[in-house]
Design a protein around this motif. Structure first.
Motif, short mmCIF file in Angstrom:
data_model
loop_
_atom_site.label_atom_id
_atom_site.label_comp_id
_atom_site.label_asym_id
_atom_site.label_seq_id
_atom_site.Cartn_x
_atom_site.Cartn_y
_atom_site.Cartn_z
N GLU A 25 -8.34 -14.50 1.59
CA GLU A 25 -7.97 -13.65 3.06
C GLU A 25 -6.72 -12.82 2.72
OE1 GLU A 25 -8.44 -14.44 7.33
OE2 GLU A 25 -8.66 -16.24 6.35
N VAL A 26 -6.68 -11.52 3.29
CA VAL A 26 -5.59 -10.75 3.27
C VAL A 26 -5.08 -10.45 4.51
CG1 VAL A 26 -4.35 -8.31 2.32
CG2 VAL A 26 -6.47 -9.69 1.06
N TYR A 27 -3.73 -10.80 4.89
CA TYR A 27 -3.14 -10.47 6.23
C TYR A 27 -2.21 -9.24 6.23
CZ TYR A 27 -4.57 -15.47 6.67
OH TYR A 27 -5.18 -16.48 6.52
N TRP A 28 -2.66 -8.27 6.90
CA TRP A 28 -1.95 -7.06 6.98
C TRP A 28 -2.45 -6.22 8.27
CZ3 TRP A 28 -3.37 -1.72 5.50
CH2 TRP A 28 -2.15 -0.85 5.66
N PHE A 73 -1.42 -13.30 1.72
CA PHE A 73 -2.88 -13.49 1.13
C PHE A 73 -2.95 -14.99 0.94
CE2 PHE A 73 -2.55 -13.38 -3.47
CZ PHE A 73 -1.21 -12.65 -3.51
N THR A 74 -4.36 -15.33 0.73
CA THR A 74 -4.83 -16.58 0.10
C THR A 74 -5.56 -16.39 -1.04
OG1 THR A 74 -6.64 -16.60 1.39
CG2 THR A 74 -4.56 -17.82 2.43
N LEU A 75 -5.65 -17.46 -1.81
CA LEU A 75 -6.66 -17.21 -3.09
C LEU A 75 -8.08 -17.79 -2.81
CD1 LEU A 75 -3.73 -18.14 -5.76
CD2 LEU A 75 -4.91 -15.89 -5.40
N LYS A 76 -8.88 -17.20 -3.42
CA LYS A 76 -10.24 -17.84 -2.99
C LYS A 76 -10.41 -19.25 -3.55
CE LYS A 76 -13.95 -14.46 -2.33
NZ LYS A 76 -13.91 -13.22 -2.99
N SER A 77 -9.92 -19.68 -4.68
CA SER A 77 -9.64 -20.99 -5.13
C SER A 77 -8.59 -21.53 -4.25
CB SER A 77 -9.80 -21.24 -6.47
OG SER A 77 -8.35 -20.63 -6.96
N ASP A 78 -8.79 -22.13 -3.06
CA ASP A 78 -7.70 -22.16 -2.14
C ASP A 78 -6.68 -23.43 -2.55
OD1 ASP A 78 -5.84 -21.88 -0.01
OD2 ASP A 78 -7.38 -23.10 1.38
N SER A 79 -6.18 -23.63 -3.58
CA SER A 79 -5.36 -24.64 -4.04
C SER A 79 -4.01 -24.14 -4.17
CB SER A 79 -5.91 -25.21 -5.40
OG SER A 79 -5.49 -24.56 -6.39
N VAL A 80 -2.84 -25.24 -4.26
CA VAL A 80 -1.73 -25.07 -4.37
C VAL A 80 -1.58 -24.68 -5.73
CG1 VAL A 80 0.61 -26.13 -4.02
CG2 VAL A 80 -0.95 -26.77 -2.43
N ALA A 94 -2.36 -3.78 -0.17
CA ALA A 94 -3.21 -4.65 0.91
C ALA A 94 -4.54 -4.21 0.38
CB ALA A 94 -2.97 -4.13 2.23
N ASN A 95 -5.01 -2.91 0.17
CA ASN A 95 -6.38 -2.69 -0.04
C ASN A 95 -6.67 -3.15 -1.48
OD1 ASN A 95 -7.68 -0.93 2.07
ND2 ASN A 95 -5.64 0.10 2.08
N TYR A 96 -5.73 -3.08 -2.36
CA TYR A 96 -6.06 -3.47 -3.84
C TYR A 96 -6.37 -4.94 -3.59
CZ TYR A 96 -4.84 -6.03 -7.87
OH TYR A 96 -4.86 -6.98 -9.15
N LEU A 97 -5.63 -5.69 -2.86
CA LEU A 97 -5.83 -7.43 -2.85
C LEU A 97 -7.14 -7.54 -2.04
CD1 LEU A 97 -2.43 -8.41 -1.74
CD2 LEU A 97 -3.37 -9.15 -4.02
N ALA A 98 -7.60 -6.62 -0.98
CA ALA A 98 -8.78 -6.93 -0.20
C ALA A 98 -10.02 -6.95 -1.03
CB ALA A 98 -8.78 -6.01 0.94
N ASN A 99 -9.92 -6.07 -2.09
CA ASN A 99 -11.26 -5.89 -3.10
C ASN A 99 -11.20 -6.50 -4.18
OD1 ASN A 99 -12.25 -3.76 -1.31
ND2 ASN A 99 -10.69 -2.38 -2.02
N ARG A 138 8.39 4.34 2.44
CA ARG A 138 7.63 3.86 0.78
C ARG A 138 7.22 2.34 0.83
NH1 ARG A 138 8.54 5.42 -4.47
NH2 ARG A 138 8.54 7.70 -3.77
N HIS A 139 8.04 1.67 1.59
CA HIS A 139 7.53 0.32 1.78
C HIS A 139 5.97 0.42 2.19
CE1 HIS A 139 10.95 -2.23 0.94
NE2 HIS A 139 11.97 -1.46 1.81
N CYS A 140 6.05 1.20 3.28
CA CYS A 140 4.47 1.44 4.08
C CYS A 140 3.46 1.77 3.20
CB CYS A 140 4.76 2.17 5.36
SG CYS A 140 5.75 1.25 6.71
N GLU A 141 3.91 2.96 2.52
CA GLU A 141 2.99 3.39 1.54
C GLU A 141 2.45 2.50 0.45
OE1 GLU A 141 5.26 8.03 1.43
OE2 GLU A 141 4.83 6.91 -0.53
N ASN A 142 3.48 2.05 -0.20
CA ASN A 142 3.13 0.87 -1.34
C ASN A 142 2.38 -0.32 -0.66
OD1 ASN A 142 4.44 2.45 -3.21
ND2 ASN A 142 6.17 0.98 -3.31
N GLY A 143 2.77 -0.74 0.69
CA GLY A 143 2.12 -1.95 1.24
C GLY A 143 0.64 -1.49 1.53
N LYS A 144 0.37 -0.34 2.05
CA LYS A 144 -1.08 0.18 2.36
C LYS A 144 -1.86 0.00 1.09
CE LYS A 144 -3.64 3.84 4.23
NZ LYS A 144 -3.57 5.09 4.77
#
Ligand SMILES: *Cc1c(COP(=O)(O)O)cnc(C)c1O
Length: 384
Positions: free
Chosen positions: A274-277, A302-309, A263-268, A254-260
């Motif tokens: 950037e998304v690291y997976w 992942f990072t945010l486009k507005s790359d700020s803390v 990851a795709n949701y974040l990438a879009n 289930r961790h893998c199914e949800n992770g997949k």
């Protein structure tokens, strides 16, 4: 008794019904000592630090899950790391990854460096860099894969070849993958280490560490260190980890199914950088991941486009289901900020040189319903 498949071994390997009562679950042997009939005439158990039947069942079970001969449990993952480095002597060199668990980096550089052990940190996804770092003094190669928090994948087989070419012991910290996704001994690892605190126990209610080995001499040396230094787990914790392991395979699926899906949701998502997976075909080490892992796991950074803390902090304060906490691998989803949390002990200049951006957010995707997890991320991203 061992079976062919991990799905059966999680339940049965190393576990026998209690011989005195038939109890199907391994009892919690809450005792510090054992009665002897005459001096030295005992049933294989003398003192609680040295041996405990609940711990024995767990150690045998974990060895089976890694497909190895012996397991040794420690009171924490760091206790296991500590025991492993104590195999070395002053002047010995260790080659390790530069994208290392913060606690391992800390014990290497702040504790063991003081005892004359030399640590070199290289990008282990660059095989030539590792070849250049080993010398005849290299006695240990310390691999961690997937790495934390950038989810790089290191080629275990290649690291074992390089390490063994100079006679070094190759250790793999397999915490992020769990024995369900990856068995480093299949690729030549001499020692497989876990923080059982994470996926192995999986319920965020125990801290524990484990080392698995094949070689009997190495096992004896580690058991000597385990008993001499004393970072051993108690019987109650051993019982809880045994219980947690029984669902390791189901949880990991289930961790893998949800992770997949995440990851795709974040990438879009337009606000995500950037998304690291390692499951992405575009991931630099995707082919290595496919070779040595069964699936790609539930850890995503992942990072945010507005790359700020600031935007990262806004996100971290806005999730509800994803709880802001250290650690990973439990049934519930967690979110963390490596820069200020797990990796705060690594100097900023070193973090940045290794590609760890200040806005990086790390998710440990749990086993909740995927729609609720996505809704939580969606709301939090809308606040950014
Ligand atoms: C948590 C962790 C450790 C340390 O384990 P503890 O159980 O916290 O002592 C070591 N390596 C990795 C990769 C970890 O995630």
């Amino acid at each position: 008794m061992r079976y062919k498949n991990i799905e059966t071994n999680v339940l049965h390997a190393g576990i026998e019904p209690d011989p005195t009562t038939g109890a199907i679950m391994t009892p919690i042997f809450q005792t510090s000592t054992y009665v002897q009939a005459a001096p030295g005439d005992h049933k294989g158990y003398e003192y609680g630090r040295t041996q405990n039947p609940t711990r024995d069942a767990l150690q045998n079970n974990l060895a089976a899950l890694e497909g190895m001969n012996y397991g040794l449990c420690f009171s924490t993952g760091m206790g296991a790391v500590d025991a492993c480095i104590k195999l070395l002597n002053p002047g010995d060199e260790v080659v390790s990854t530069n994208d290392l668990y913060g606690g391992s980096y800390r014990i290497f550089t702040k504790i063991f460096a003081n005892y004359g052990i030399v640590f070199k940190f290289v990008d282990m996804s660059d095989i030539a860099a590792v070849e250049a770092a080993v010398t005849p003094k290299t006695k240990m190669v310390w691999v961690e894969t997937p790495t934390n928090p950038l989810l790089r994948i290191i080629d275990i087989e290649a690291m074992c070849k390089i390490g063994h070419s100079v006679g070094a012991t190759v250790v793999v910290d397999n915490t992020f993958a769990s024995p369900y996704l990856q068995n480093p001994a299949d690729f030549g690892a001499d020692v497989v280490m876990h923080s059982a605190t994470k996926y192995i126990n999986g319920h965020s209610d125990v801290v524990m560490g484990v080392l698995c080995v094949n070689d009997e001499v190495l096992k004896d040396r580690l058991a000597f260190i385990q008993n001499s230094c004393g970072a051993t787990p108690g019987p109650m914790d051993s019982f809880l980890v045994l219980r947690g392991i029984k669902t390791l395979h189901i949880r990991m699926q289930r961790h893998c199914e949800n992770g997949k899906v995440i990851a795709n949701y974040l990438a879009n998502h337009p606000k995500v950088g950037e998304v690291y997976w390692p499951g992405f075909e575009s991931h630099k080490n995707h082919e290595v991941a496919k070779k040595q892992m069964k699936d790609f796991g539930g850890m995503i950074s992942f990072t945010l486009k507005s790359d700020s803390v600031d935007s990262a902090l806004t996100f971290l304060k806005s999730t509800k289901l994803f709880a802001l906490a250290e650690s990973l691998g439990g049934v519930e989803s967690l979110v963390g900020h490596p820069t200020t949390m797990t990796h705060a002990s690594i100097p900023k200049a070193e973090r940045e040189a290794n590609g760890l951006k200040d806005s990086l957010i790390r998710l440990s995707v749990g086993i909740e319903h995927i729609d609720d997890l996505i809704a939580d991320l969606d709301t939090a991203l809308s606040h950014v």
